[in-house]
Design a protein around this motif. Sequence first.
Motif, PDB file in Angstrom:
ATOM      1  N   UNK A 104      -0.362  10.587  -8.239  1.00 17.88           N
ATOM      2  CA  UNK A 104       0.398  10.932  -7.037  1.00 17.88           C
ATOM      3  C   UNK A 104      -0.123  10.168  -5.817  1.00 17.88           C
ATOM      4  N   UNK A 105       0.839   9.692  -5.041  1.00 13.09           N
ATOM      5  CA  UNK A 105       0.569   8.774  -3.940  1.00 13.09           C
ATOM      6  C   UNK A 105      -0.399   9.347  -2.896  1.00 13.09           C
ATOM      7  N   UNK A 106      -0.215  10.603  -2.545  1.00 15.07           N
ATOM      8  CA  UNK A 106      -1.062  11.205  -1.514  1.00 15.07           C
ATOM      9  C   UNK A 106      -2.543  11.218  -1.946  1.00 15.07           C
ATOM     10  N   UNK A 107      -2.803  11.579  -3.183  1.00 18.89           N
ATOM     11  CA  UNK A 107      -4.172  11.590  -3.722  1.00 18.89           C
ATOM     12  C   UNK A 107      -4.703  10.162  -3.800  1.00 18.89           C
ATOM     13  N   UNK A 108      -3.870   9.241  -4.269  1.00 22.78           N
ATOM     14  CA  UNK A 108      -4.280   7.844  -4.428  1.00 22.78           C
ATOM     15  C   UNK A 108      -4.649   7.218  -3.089  1.00 22.78           C
ATOM     16  N   UNK A 109      -3.811   7.407  -2.094  1.00 21.76           N
ATOM     17  CA  UNK A 109      -4.097   6.827  -0.779  1.00 21.76           C
ATOM     18  C   UNK A 109      -5.351   7.435  -0.179  1.00 21.76           C
ATOM     19  N   UNK A 110      -5.523   8.721  -0.351  1.00 22.26           N
ATOM     20  CA  UNK A 110      -6.726   9.377   0.153  1.00 22.26           C
ATOM     21  C   UNK A 110      -7.977   8.824  -0.525  1.00 22.26           C
ATOM     22  N   UNK A 111      -7.930   8.668  -1.850  1.00 32.04           N
ATOM     23  CA  UNK A 111      -9.063   8.116  -2.589  1.00 32.04           C
ATOM     24  C   UNK A 111      -9.353   6.691  -2.133  1.00 32.04           C
TER      25      UNK A 111
END
Length: 159
Positions: A104-111
């Motif tokens: 999921x994009x939100x988790x990926x961008x945060x990481x």
Amino acid sequence: MPRLEVSKFYNDLFNDAKLVENLLTIYDKHSDNIKLVVLLISSIGNMIQRYHLPETKAIYEFMLKNSDRKNVGAYVALFLPRLTSFKAYNNKWKYIMDIKMMSPKKIAESAFEVLIDLYIDNIPAEYKVEASNYFKSKAQKSNNEYGKQYYLDLASKIQ
């Protein structure tokens, strides 16, 4: 139970190699269950980060096996680049730069953002423009001044 005893209990429990073996056995039997795999990744990753569970080859291989898996890879990205074994990974910076496109994009961008901030002084020259542009784009999309300034500061540190 006094606070110190609870803390010791958690440390003993979450440093237990047998517990990790059991979790990896569960993974082997249910690797097609995405929700369960995400929970296992998070559990093992947090055991390493919070309770200093010793990293093993089996843990590293488990994380690596799931690192580019759809709807799972972003969760692995929260932990894999912090593992000691990852230092020897041949394409580590390509992997880090690709994290922002995982789902999921939100988790990926945060990481991705946390990792870039963490390793900002080690970004190879060939990835600096891409990383800087990412943060400039995030600044443009930011809906508050604090966020905008935070992203602009990261972009300028990369240059």
